[in-house]
Design an enzyme around this catalytic site. Sequence first.
Site, PDB file in Angstrom:
ATOM      1  N   SER A   1      -1.793   1.743  -1.847  1.00  0.00           N
ATOM      2  CA  SER A   1      -1.474   2.939  -2.600  1.00  0.00           C
ATOM      3  C   SER A   1      -0.813   4.092  -2.170  1.00  0.00           C
ATOM      4  O   SER A   1      -0.336   4.188  -1.136  1.00  0.00           O
ATOM      5  CB  SER A   1      -2.079   3.036  -4.026  1.00  0.00           C
ATOM      6  OG  SER A   1      -1.117   3.336  -4.986  1.00  0.00           O
TER       7      SER A   1
ATOM      8  N   ASP B   1       3.412  -5.826  -9.507  1.00  0.00           N
ATOM      9  CA  ASP B   1       2.918  -4.177  -9.222  1.00  0.00           C
ATOM     10  C   ASP B   1       4.438  -3.637  -8.731  1.00  0.00           C
ATOM     11  O   ASP B   1       5.320  -3.991  -8.170  1.00  0.00           O
ATOM     12  CB  ASP B   1       2.385  -4.561  -7.516  1.00  0.00           C
ATOM     13  CG  ASP B   1       1.347  -3.312  -7.522  1.00  0.00           C
ATOM     14  OD1 ASP B   1       1.892  -1.701  -8.721  1.00  0.00           O
ATOM     15  OD2 ASP B   1       0.935  -2.743  -6.696  1.00  0.00           O
TER      16      ASP B   1
ATOM     17  N   HIS C   1      -2.285  -3.228  -9.962  1.00  0.00           N
ATOM     18  CA  HIS C   1      -1.912  -3.129  -9.057  1.00  0.00           C
ATOM     19  C   HIS C   1      -3.778  -2.321  -8.411  1.00  0.00           C
ATOM     20  O   HIS C   1      -3.276  -2.151  -6.988  1.00  0.00           O
ATOM     21  CB  HIS C   1      -1.083  -1.213  -9.166  1.00  0.00           C
ATOM     22  CG  HIS C   1      -0.993  -0.378  -8.441  1.00  0.00           C
ATOM     23  ND1 HIS C   1      -0.342  -0.645  -6.546  1.00  0.00           N
ATOM     24  CD2 HIS C   1      -1.608   0.140  -7.534  1.00  0.00           C
ATOM     25  CE1 HIS C   1      -0.265   0.372  -6.517  1.00  0.00           C
ATOM     26  NE2 HIS C   1      -1.192   1.412  -6.807  1.00  0.00           N
TER      27      HIS C   1
END
Length: 400
Positions: free
Chosen positions: A226, A292, A329
């Site tokens: 991320s 995602d 995610h």
Amino acid sequence: MASSGTGSIAQRWRELHGEHSWDGLLDPLDLDLRKHIISYGELTQATYDAFNAEERSPHAGACLYGHDSLLSSTHVSAAGDYAVTKFIYATSALPVPFLLQPLPALEEVWCRESNWIGYVAVATDDGVAKLGRRDIVVVWRGTLRNLEWVNDFDFTPVPASPVLGSAADKYPLAVVHRGFLSVYTSSNANSKFNKTSARDQVLEEVRRLMTLHKDEETSITITGHSLGASLATLNAVDIAANGVNARSNSSQPPCPVTAMVFASPHVGDRFFRSAFRSFPDLRALHVKNAGDVVPAYPPLGYVDVAVPLPIDTGRSPYLRQPGTVGTRHSLECYLHGVAGEQGGAGGFRLEVDRDVALANKGEDALKDEYPVPADWWVHKNKCMVRGADGRWTLKDFEHI
């Protein structure tokens, strides 16, 4: 054809590290490569599991563990293969959503300007025997505030020259996101931990380790998830562009630099991608899950720089479907996906025996038929310890 994976990572490490840009290894996904990716994913997951997110603690925003205990306390499979040598701290010249601070009423707090954002580690002698080289790994933590940062972050384009070294003149139009670059390059004279930037902390430590092991076969691996994947991308090109992977007074050539990133948002534009791909010793592999939203953000003007490895946890028979924004995610769900991805053949089969209970570590991802509580990763008694006098005290801090 996928390899058996038996004892071959040490012999195949250059191939697995992207020497040929993973040509022929991604579909079907090579078994050794699956294990390789999961190993780096676990090193990244440790930054989430060890982060002190308790705002009522004077140590909120720090690491719960010390150098010696971080990997073992977070149950990283390769804990014995790496030794943590340095913690990384970050701040920002911009208001960014990754900073977590102790409550204002708390006194004698560890820091209000910085957060622990990752660590540097190096392969132990046992690790060298398993990995086939002395691997230096830089691990970047992502945000812990769900996905709110996607909308709150400052994505204004700014010149990429701070991380492109001498290549900046060749790619004057290359730009990156201001928010990511700020986290990577900002320092704060008022912070005990960020008098130098996260960038400078990492480059200094990697140079030190490269000098220490200058006559050995080495690799530099940068990994993150991320927000951490974005920082890993900047860090990887910075290392290659500024020759940190080369060593003086050594017969060894510059070592390969590889970014293994998960769920990365777009970091820069097409000119930045061209600059990134111009360095002969630099490679990047990006694992991204179907559904995602983060790897597609922002949608205009910016591109992915890495070789893509698509996975789809929506095919997993173990997980609730169609999944949520969070489970699509989640890094643990990503690693579950890597373990079972079947690519163009379709379907899902766990090729790596990875415990499915890990998918619920920080999410409610598993189907109800699995007796695994949601969000089960909780430190014992939330780090409250009962002393000999019968009183309970918060013990959530080991080392800076």
